[in-house]
Each structure stands twice: as C-alpha cells, then as structure tokens.
Design an enzyme around this catalytic site. Structure first.
Site, PDB file in Angstrom:
ATOM      1  CB  THR A 151       2.618  -2.527  10.847  1.00 18.43           C
ATOM      2  OG1 THR A 151       1.259  -3.120   9.905  1.00 18.43           O
ATOM      3  CG2 THR A 151       2.168  -1.125  11.326  1.00 18.43           C
ATOM      4  N   GLY A 152       3.430  -4.215   8.075  1.00 19.93           N
ATOM      5  CA  GLY A 152       3.339  -5.663   7.827  1.00 19.93           C
ATOM      6  C   GLY A 152       2.279  -6.353   8.159  1.00 19.93           C
ATOM      7  CB  CYS A 205       1.337  -2.501   4.747  1.00 21.46           C
ATOM      8  SG  CYS A 205       0.840  -3.485   6.240  1.00 21.46           S
ATOM      9  NE  ARG A 265       9.932 -31.152  14.785  1.00 17.61           N
ATOM     10  CZ  ARG A 265      11.234 -31.318  14.535  1.00 17.61           C
ATOM     11  NH1 ARG A 265      11.793 -31.814  13.590  1.00 17.61           N
ATOM     12  NH2 ARG A 265      12.020 -30.195  14.912  1.00 17.61           N
ATOM     13  CG  HIS A 266       8.811 -28.595  10.659  1.00 15.50           C
ATOM     14  ND1 HIS A 266       8.362 -28.142  11.908  1.00 15.50           N
ATOM     15  CD2 HIS A 266      10.102 -29.081  10.692  1.00 15.50           C
ATOM     16  CE1 HIS A 266       9.397 -28.044  12.701  1.00 15.50           C
ATOM     17  NE2 HIS A 266      10.440 -28.736  12.156  1.00 15.50           N
ATOM     18  CG  ASP A 273      -0.357   0.275   2.449  1.00 14.88           C
ATOM     19  OD1 ASP A 273       0.934   0.214   2.544  1.00 14.88           O
ATOM     20  OD2 ASP A 273      -1.125   0.456   3.325  1.00 14.88           O
ATOM     21  CG  HIS A 274      -0.779   4.762   1.619  1.00 16.66           C
ATOM     22  ND1 HIS A 274      -1.908   3.826   1.395  1.00 16.66           N
ATOM     23  CD2 HIS A 274      -0.718   5.459   2.797  1.00 16.66           C
ATOM     24  CE1 HIS A 274      -2.422   4.022   2.803  1.00 16.66           C
ATOM     25  NE2 HIS A 274      -1.749   4.997   3.261  1.00 16.66           N
ATOM     26  CG  HIS A 306      10.530 -24.896  11.778  1.00 13.06           C
ATOM     27  ND1 HIS A 306      10.441 -24.861  13.222  1.00 13.06           N
ATOM     28  CD2 HIS A 306      11.550 -25.456  11.656  1.00 13.06           C
ATOM     29  CE1 HIS A 306      11.683 -25.445  13.661  1.00 13.06           C
ATOM     30  NE2 HIS A 306      12.357 -25.862  12.770  1.00 13.06           N
ATOM     31  CG  ASN A 307       5.994 -21.389  10.098  1.00 15.85           C
ATOM     32  OD1 ASN A 307       6.463 -20.546  10.212  1.00 15.85           O
ATOM     33  ND2 ASN A 307       5.537 -22.188  10.914  1.00 15.85           N
ATOM     34  NE  ARG A 366       4.591 -30.171  14.540  1.00 10.17           N
ATOM     35  CZ  ARG A 366       5.763 -30.335  15.157  1.00 10.17           C
ATOM     36  NH1 ARG A 366       6.961 -29.530  15.070  1.00 10.17           N
ATOM     37  NH2 ARG A 366       5.917 -31.270  16.194  1.00 10.17           N
ATOM     38  N   GLY A 371      -1.342  -5.552   8.420  1.00  9.12           N
ATOM     39  CA  GLY A 371      -2.639  -5.532   7.566  1.00  9.12           C
ATOM     40  C   GLY A 371      -2.550  -6.445   6.498  1.00  9.12           C
TER      41      GLY A 371
END
Ligand code: RB5
Length: 151
Positions: free
Chosen positions: A67-68, A65, A132-133, A8-9, A98-99, A136, A70
């Site tokens: 903050t990151g 954005c 194992r990840h 965004d802006h 992991h994710n 998950r 939103g």
C-alpha cells in the site's frame, strides 16, 4: 545523485522496476532489499533505506510496500526523514515543493509501474521552495526533537 531503495515482498516487483528505471537514467541506487517475493517484515527494509537517507549516504529514498502505508510509517520514525505516500503526480511534486520530502513511498497494489516511474522522476527533479515552507519543515524537526508546539 544516489537513491536508496527498499521494499517488502508486497512491492518487490515495483522496487525492481523502479531500480531498472533509475539505472537506465544512470542514477546510482543502493538497494536495501528485499530480494525476493518471500514474506518479510516491511519495517526492517523501510528502516534500512530510510536510514541511508538520514545518514547522508543517499540523497533520496524510494520505499514501497503493498500500500505504501506501512513503509511510510516506519520511514518517518527515522530522525531526519520526511517520507510521503504518493498516489499521483501532483502529490509527488507538492511534497518536494512544500514538505521537502526526502523519501517517496508507493504501493504496488495502488499505482501502476508507469505512474510510479513518472512520480519518481517528478519527485527527484522538483526543488524545495523554501521560504515559509522552510519554517514549517523546521517545525516538523521540532516535533521530532520532542519540543512542544504552540499556536
Ligand atoms: C504485507 O502484506 C503488507 O501488509 C505490506 O506490504 C504493507 O502494505 C503494509 O502496510
């Protein structure tokens, strides 16, 4: 490798800087905007950049954005997207390992451009560990599909 970009802006400048950083490494980008500092609604740009990843048009996304926060909320509502707000290099590495995150979100008012470049480089070069990840991460997809999880 092709990377979707969105902002965004509040993070137009960071997005432009990351774009240049990637293009200098001959990494292809798809820039979904925004294209100026004029005020816009972050969910629209996060959605476009995240959807390109979910659709397989891009391998990963970098969405920013102020903050990151939103843009990460918006991106994570797109099925198949695992977006992580990162504020340091360890997070950028771990969310890949992991994710299996496929989108990194950053805040222009939170991180320096130098840190953002470093986090993006780490994010794009770190492999998912699987094992194992994998189980998950599959549970995350189950939640997305409306399944009820039990312990
Ligand atoms: C825009 O002012 C700001 O709210 C946005 O960039 C983002 O930080 C929202 O989470």
């Amino acid at each position: 490798m092709k990377i979707s970009l969105g902002a965004d802006h509040g993070a137009y400048e960071l997005k432009e800087a990351v774009k240049k950083h990637l293009e200098e490494q001959n990494i292809e980008v798809a820039d979904f905007g925004c294209f100026s500092k004029e005020s816009v609604d972050y969910p629209k740009y996060a959605y476009l950049a995240a959807k390109a990843v979910a659709d397989g048009e891009c391998d990963f996304g970098v969405i920013c954005c102020t903050t990151g926060l939103g843009v990460s909320m918006a991106a994570n509502k797109v099925k198949g997207v695992r977006a992580a707000v990162c504020t340091n290099e360890m997070l950028a590495e771990m969310t890949r390992r992991h994710n299996n995150a496929n989108v990194i979100c950053m805040g222009q008012n939170v991180v320096s451009q130098e840190l953002a470049f470093s986090m993006v480089d780490i994010f794009l070069s770190t492999e998912f560990e699987g094992g194992r990840h994998e189980r998950r991460v599959n549970l995350l997809t189950d939640i997305e599909d409306g399944k009820e999880l039990t312990v």
